[in-house]
Design a protein around this motif. Structure first.
Motif, mmCIF file in Angstrom:
data_model
loop_
_atom_site.group_PDB
_atom_site.id
_atom_site.type_symbol
_atom_site.label_atom_id
_atom_site.label_comp_id
_atom_site.label_asym_id
_atom_site.label_seq_id
_atom_site.Cartn_x
_atom_site.Cartn_y
_atom_site.Cartn_z
ATOM 1 N N MET A 85 0.950 -1.284 -0.104
ATOM 2 C CA MET A 85 0.005 -0.038 0.051
ATOM 3 C C MET A 85 0.853 1.234 0.003
ATOM 4 O O MET A 85 1.771 1.367 0.640
ATOM 5 N N ASP A 86 0.381 2.315 -0.650
ATOM 6 C CA ASP A 86 0.896 3.491 -0.660
ATOM 7 C C ASP A 86 0.574 4.441 0.457
ATOM 8 O O ASP A 86 -0.565 4.405 0.579
ATOM 9 N N THR A 89 -1.192 7.658 -0.783
ATOM 10 C CA THR A 89 -2.615 7.704 -1.594
ATOM 11 C C THR A 89 -3.285 6.506 -1.001
ATOM 12 O O THR A 89 -4.656 6.436 -1.582
ATOM 13 N N TYR A 90 -2.854 5.740 -0.268
ATOM 14 C CA TYR A 90 -3.535 4.248 0.169
ATOM 15 C C TYR A 90 -3.907 3.563 -1.120
ATOM 16 O O TYR A 90 -4.937 2.850 -0.839
ATOM 17 N N ASP A 91 -3.253 3.702 -2.255
ATOM 18 C CA ASP A 91 -3.578 2.758 -3.606
ATOM 19 C C ASP A 91 -2.727 1.566 -3.110
ATOM 20 O O ASP A 91 -1.761 1.507 -2.121
ATOM 21 N N GLN A 92 -3.398 0.234 -3.371
ATOM 22 C CA GLN A 92 -2.589 -0.945 -3.396
ATOM 23 C C GLN A 92 -2.008 -1.593 -4.728
ATOM 24 O O GLN A 92 -2.593 -1.084 -5.609
ATOM 25 N N VAL A 93 -0.967 -2.245 -4.504
ATOM 26 C CA VAL A 93 -0.519 -2.931 -5.666
ATOM 27 C C VAL A 93 -0.221 -4.219 -5.328
ATOM 28 O O VAL A 93 0.257 -4.639 -4.025
ATOM 29 N N ALA A 120 2.543 2.999 -14.691
ATOM 30 C CA ALA A 120 1.921 2.819 -13.648
ATOM 31 C C ALA A 120 2.076 1.328 -13.159
ATOM 32 O O ALA A 120 1.506 0.748 -12.346
#
Length: 187
Positions: A85-86, A89-93, A120
């Motif tokens: 998780m970033d 930004t709370y984006d997950q990868v 990306a």
């Protein structure tokens, strides 16, 4: 993206070659008795893990790719996928669990990892250089065993076996270098 000469390739460089992204794993500069010098480069595909040996002469131009690096927090593992998780930004990868190879046991919940992106797309993850681990099993200290380079085997809480100095005992925390997978110091 900058183009570099074939003799400027260094280990760790990421190149665009044959329509894919390749990381230079090993580079040997060869100067045969006959003919021009060249760089013998072992490449690893960042998307599927294939390996390739390629020769680059100094006149050859290759495209060097710069990857964007982000610190991300490890959340959990699910069906062979590592979820990061970033923290901004709370984006997950998601990345394949085998991307870390033999260093996978050192990954701990909540650990901050360096993830590399191309556009990306997440391509690679790197563990911190030093990780703190606890020793669960090792031989007891033997008095008088103070030779300059004597080490004894120890099993860590993640199941990895490392060699430690004789003064380190069970239930102690040590710092392990994740690049060499060796004892670095006491925690």
């Amino acid at each position: 993206m900058p183009k570099i000469n074939g003799n400027e390739i260094r280990p760790g460089n990421v190149l665009e070659h044959d329509g894919g992204l390749w990381a230079a794993v090993k580079v040997d500069h060869v100067k045969p008795g006959k003919g021009g010098a060249f760089a013998q480069v072992e490449l690893k595909n960042l998307r599927d893990g294939r390996k390739l040996n390629e020769r680059f002469r100094s006149a050859d131009k290759v495209e060097r790719v710069r990857l964007e690096q982000k610190d991300m927090q490890f959340l959990y593992e699910d069906a062979g996928q590592l979820i990061f998780m970033d923290t901004d930004t709370y984006d997950q990868v998601q990345l394949e669990a085998d991307i870390l190879g033999e260093r996978r046991p050192f990954l701990q919940d909540g650990m901050t990892i360096l993830v590399e992106f191309y556009d990306a797309e997440a391509l690679n993850a790197t563990l911190p250089q030093k990780v703190t681990c606890k020793i669960v099993e090792t031989e007891p200290v033997v008095k008088g065993q103070t030779a300059a380079n004597s080490f004894k085997p120890a099993i860590l809480d993640n199941g990895v076996r490392v060699m430690v100095p004789p003064f380190v005992g069970t239930d102690e925390e040590i710092i392990v270098n994740t690049e060499t997978m060796e004892y670095a110091e006491r925690a």
